[in-house]
Enzyme design. Structure first.
Site, PDB file in Angstrom:
ATOM      1  N   ASP A  77       4.817   0.615  12.136  1.00 62.43           N
ATOM      2  CA  ASP A  77       3.621  -0.037  11.595  1.00 62.43           C
ATOM      3  C   ASP A  77       3.513  -1.501  12.019  1.00 62.43           C
ATOM      4  OD1 ASP A  77       3.561   1.725   8.393  1.00 62.43           O
ATOM      5  OD2 ASP A  77       3.081   2.329  10.438  1.00 62.43           O
ATOM      6  N   ARG A 100      -8.655  -0.419   4.963  1.00 64.50           N
ATOM      7  CA  ARG A 100      -7.832   0.630   4.345  1.00 64.50           C
ATOM      8  C   ARG A 100      -6.493   0.052   3.893  1.00 64.50           C
ATOM      9  NH1 ARG A 100      -7.470   6.239   7.408  1.00 64.50           N
ATOM     10  NH2 ARG A 100      -6.053   6.416   5.655  1.00 64.50           N
ATOM     11  N   LYS A 110       0.856  -1.206   0.000  1.00 64.33           N
ATOM     12  CA  LYS A 110       0.000   0.000   0.000  1.00 64.33           C
ATOM     13  C   LYS A 110       0.884   1.246   0.000  1.00 64.33           C
ATOM     14  CE  LYS A 110      -1.652   1.447   4.087  1.00 64.33           C
ATOM     15  NZ  LYS A 110      -1.300   2.821   4.477  1.00 64.33           N
ATOM     16  N   ASN A 111       1.921   1.235   0.852  1.00 62.52           N
ATOM     17  CA  ASN A 111       2.710   2.451   1.051  1.00 62.52           C
ATOM     18  C   ASN A 111       3.722   2.704  -0.054  1.00 62.52           C
ATOM     19  OD1 ASN A 111       1.177   2.869   3.253  1.00 62.52           O
ATOM     20  ND2 ASN A 111       2.759   2.371   4.758  1.00 62.52           N
ATOM     21  N   ARG A 149       0.377  14.473  13.134  1.00 62.26           N
ATOM     22  CA  ARG A 149       0.779  14.326  11.739  1.00 62.26           C
ATOM     23  C   ARG A 149       1.134  15.659  11.060  1.00 62.26           C
ATOM     24  NH1 ARG A 149      -1.021   9.125  10.287  1.00 62.26           N
ATOM     25  NH2 ARG A 149       0.653   9.152   8.760  1.00 62.26           N
ATOM     26  N   CYS A 190      -4.701  12.406  13.007  1.00 58.27           N
ATOM     27  CA  CYS A 190      -5.488  11.160  13.060  1.00 58.27           C
ATOM     28  C   CYS A 190      -5.214  10.553  14.438  1.00 58.27           C
ATOM     29  CB  CYS A 190      -5.071  10.218  11.934  1.00 58.27           C
ATOM     30  SG  CYS A 190      -3.398   9.653  12.111  1.00 58.27           S
TER      31      CYS A 190
HETATM   32  C1  EPZ Z   1       4.417   6.895   6.392  1.00 57.48           C
HETATM   33  O1  EPZ Z   1       3.632   7.958   6.879  1.00 57.48           O
HETATM   34  C2  EPZ Z   1       3.492   5.687   6.319  1.00 57.48           C
HETATM   35  N1  EPZ Z   1       2.382   5.981   5.420  1.00 57.48           N
HETATM   36  C3  EPZ Z   1       2.952   5.348   7.709  1.00 57.48           C
HETATM   37  O2  EPZ Z   1       2.186   4.160   7.584  1.00 57.48           O
HETATM   38  C4  EPZ Z   1       4.132   5.078   8.626  1.00 57.48           C
HETATM   39  O3  EPZ Z   1       3.645   4.827   9.928  1.00 57.48           O
HETATM   40  C5  EPZ Z   1       5.075   6.293   8.633  1.00 57.48           C
HETATM   41  O4  EPZ Z   1       5.498   6.590   7.287  1.00 57.48           O
HETATM   42  C6  EPZ Z   1       6.318   6.035   9.466  1.00 57.48           C
HETATM   43  O5  EPZ Z   1       7.001   4.930   8.964  1.00 57.48           O
HETATM   44  C7  EPZ Z   1       2.578   5.889   4.086  1.00 57.48           C
HETATM   45  O6  EPZ Z   1       3.665   5.597   3.629  1.00 57.48           O
HETATM   46  C8  EPZ Z   1       1.380   6.160   3.225  1.00 57.48           C
HETATM   47  P1  EPZ Z   1       6.452  10.197   8.440  1.00 57.48           P
HETATM   48  P2  EPZ Z   1       4.238   9.469   6.885  1.00 57.48           P
HETATM   49  O7  EPZ Z   1       6.365  11.512   7.756  1.00 57.48           O
HETATM   50  O8  EPZ Z   1       5.162   9.644   5.753  1.00 57.48           O
HETATM   51  C9  EPZ Z   1       6.964  13.277  11.909  1.00 57.48           C
HETATM   52  C10 EPZ Z   1       0.311   2.780   7.808  1.00 57.48           C
HETATM   53  O9  EPZ Z   1      -0.114   2.222   8.825  1.00 57.48           O
HETATM   54  N2  EPZ Z   1       6.824  14.295  10.861  1.00 57.48           N
HETATM   55  O10 EPZ Z   1       7.549   9.258   8.045  1.00 57.48           O
HETATM   56  O11 EPZ Z   1       3.104  10.392   7.036  1.00 57.48           O
HETATM   57  C11 EPZ Z   1       5.690  12.466  12.108  1.00 57.48           C
HETATM   58  O12 EPZ Z   1       4.816  13.125  13.017  1.00 57.48           O
HETATM   59  C12 EPZ Z   1       0.775   4.217   7.868  1.00 57.48           C
HETATM   60  O13 EPZ Z   1       0.436   2.221   6.693  1.00 57.48           O
HETATM   61  C13 EPZ Z   1       7.135  15.620  11.180  1.00 57.48           C
HETATM   62  O14 EPZ Z   1       7.505  15.930  12.307  1.00 57.48           O
HETATM   63  O15 EPZ Z   1       5.073   9.444   8.237  1.00 57.48           O
HETATM   64  C14 EPZ Z   1       6.230  11.191  12.694  1.00 57.48           C
HETATM   65  O16 EPZ Z   1       6.460  11.366  14.072  1.00 57.48           O
HETATM   66  C15 EPZ Z   1       0.448   4.861   9.203  1.00 57.48           C
HETATM   67  N3  EPZ Z   1       7.018  16.557  10.214  1.00 57.48           N
HETATM   68  C16 EPZ Z   1       7.573  11.010  11.983  1.00 57.48           C
HETATM   69  O17 EPZ Z   1       7.916  12.298  11.471  1.00 57.48           O
HETATM   70  C17 EPZ Z   1       6.625  16.259   8.928  1.00 57.48           C
HETATM   71  O18 EPZ Z   1       6.564  17.160   8.068  1.00 57.48           O
HETATM   72  C18 EPZ Z   1       7.542  10.039  10.818  1.00 57.48           C
HETATM   73  O19 EPZ Z   1       6.432  10.407  10.021  1.00 57.48           O
HETATM   74  C19 EPZ Z   1       6.323  14.907   8.628  1.00 57.48           C
HETATM   75  C20 EPZ Z   1       6.439  13.950   9.616  1.00 57.48           C
END
Ligand code: EPZ
Length: 420
Positions: free
Chosen positions: A307, A399, A22-23, A121, A116
């Site tokens: 995850d 999802r 998915k990701n 996020r 969420c």
């Molecule tokens: C991706 O989300 C995945 N989703 C998530 O999977 C996964 O949990 C996450 O990466 C972490 O591995 C997809 O790939 C569609 P991040 P993403 O930006 O990119 C912080 C699932 O279950 N952050 O890597 O949105 C954030 O709050 C989903 O399949 C900032 O601070 O996650 C988090 O603490 C859930 N500023 C950390 O970084 C930003 O601008 C990692 O988040 C962006 C993120």
């Protein structure tokens, strides 16, 4: 609305094939916005989140066909650079259309995804990255509005307080493919899904090096053409099935798996006493002996994936001794704790830590899904629990897991759907 009902206690046996990631699929679909040519994406799982992304592509003027795992994204009709709140708010990953829209149209208006249940996020790193490429960015009535006369390559550091960001890396990498000159992203996310996106972009004619490592270099080009691509298998689905085998004391063979994408999970399960024998794209998973408690810290890849946190927690609920899980990516990602405790688990939450005291058994109960991976952990607990577990709000599960109930039933689980 449906609920899932599970009669626990069956040892899972047999083989199961993992669907496409998915990701990986979500940013790759967004990347088709970088060209007017047709693209063919194969190995696409049938999921709610994928359908949401296809709706967003249609709303942005793309022609989209989806059949039996193959998505054809056709040449654009009426180009539109506004990604609407109603769609983006249902799936945070939609935010990764920002980079491609900005690169193609030099403007983009994408709704802020909002928070969420797993956390607030933020998108500050996404904005930092596209600003570094020369975009003017404003927040107007809940939308990120980005404009750029021209995108220019730049050297940037994209690490945040929680480390690297997967979708921020994706957004900036996609925007940089059509920028003038060279972009270097330091503290880039190393997840296999980011590398998979890069491979698709390279097939479209992009010039990218270092993907899968913390330093990605992108040499901007004038134009990207259509491409055909097959996405990688879903490593989180594979990991979920590993836990399903172990929590039921089963013995299953997982097919269409890339063990090299699950190093931290395999290492942790090995520490717990699990036998994992992989050969040419499949892996046999069964307990080697009585499992031992383990401590887990979630980290950016190649660390233990957040995850998989809820899923390994379910397993540790039934392992004698004390296990400690520390969530370093989303410190609030513990919606599953209260529900597992309702099934007789003994989990205590201390900030970003969950302290799990193994119990002899779980008892089936009516529980409620709250987010994708929390839902999976409740299914896993239900498979092992005595008696019946009913899980409501299973749209969360749909999802991100393709036919999870059917796949588990084929492995011998007593699992069925009922109307809520
Ligand atoms: C991706 O989300 C995945 N989703 C998530 O999977 C996964 O949990 C996450 O990466 C972490 O591995 C997809 O790939 C569609 P991040 P993403 O930006 O990119 C912080 C699932 O279950 N952050 O890597 O949105 C954030 O709050 C989903 O399949 C900032 O601070 O996650 C988090 O603490 C859930 N500023 C950390 O970084 C930003 O601008 C990692 O988040 C962006 C993120």
């Amino acid at each position: 609305m449906d609920k899932l009902v599970i009669e626990g206690g069956q040892r899972l046996k047999g083989g199961v094939s993992v669907s496409g990631s998915k990701n990986s699929t979500l940013p790759i679909l967004a990347a088709t916005l970088l060209t007017d040519d047709s693209c063919l994406i194969k190995g696409v799982p049938s999921l709610r989140d994928i359908n949401t992304m296809l709706k967003i592509l249609r709303s942005l003027g793309k022609g989209v066909e989806y059949d039996k795992g193959r998505v054809i994204v056709g040449a654009s009709g009426n180009k539109n650079y506004v990604a609407d709140y109603r769609l983006v708010s249902t799936m945070r990953a939609s935010f990764c259309v920002l980079g491609p829209l900005l690169a193609r149209f030099k403007k983009a208006k994408v709704s802020l995804p909002g928070g969420c249940v797993i956390g607030i996020r933020p998108v500050d790193l996404h904005i930092k990255g596209i600003k570094a490429l020369g975009a003017d960015v404003n927040i107007e009535s809940g939308y990120v509005v980005a404009k750029a006369r021209k995108l220019k390559g730049n050297h940037m550091y994209l690490g945040g307080v929680y480390g690297s960001s997967v979708l921020a890396t994706d957004n900036v990498m996609m925007a940089a493919t059509l920028a003038h000159g060279k972009t270097v992203i330091e503290s880039a996310a190393c997840e296999p899904e980011v590398a998979d996106l890069a491979e698709f972009l390279i097939k479209m004619g992009a010039k990218i090096k270092g993907h899968g490592t913390p330093i990605i270099e992108i040499e901007g080009v004038k134009h990207l053409h259509g491409a055909e691509y097959t996405v990688i298998p879903d490593r989180i689905e594979a990991g979920t099935f590993m836990i399903a085998s172990l929590i039921t004391g089963g013995d299953i063979v997982i097919k269409n798996i890339l063990p090299q994408h699950l190093g931290a999970v395999i290492d942790k399960l090995d520490e717990a006493g699990v036998s994992l024998i992989g050969n040419n794209g499949s892996m046999r998973v069964r307990p080697k002996r009585r499992l031992k408690p383990v401590n887990v810290n979630t980290l950016p890849y190649p660390g233990f994936p957040t995850d998989m946190q809820a899923q390994i927690m379910s397993l540790m609920c039934l392992v004698p001794g004390i296990s400690v899980i520390t969530e370093k990516i989303y410190p609030d990602r513990f919606m599953h704790v209260a529900e597992l405790n309702r099934m007789g688990a003994r989990i205590q939450r201390e900030g970003p830590h969950a302290i799990i005291e193994g119990v002899k058994g779980l008892s089936g109960a009516p529980v409620m899904a709250s987010d994708l991976r929390a839902s999976a952990s409740l299914v896993l607990a239900g498979l092992a629990a005595r008696g019946k577990t009913s899980i409501s709000r299973i749209y969360h599960l749909e999802r991100g897991y393709e036919n999870l109930d059917k796949k588990l039933e084929a492995l011998g689980a007593r699992i069925w759907r009922e109307k809520e």
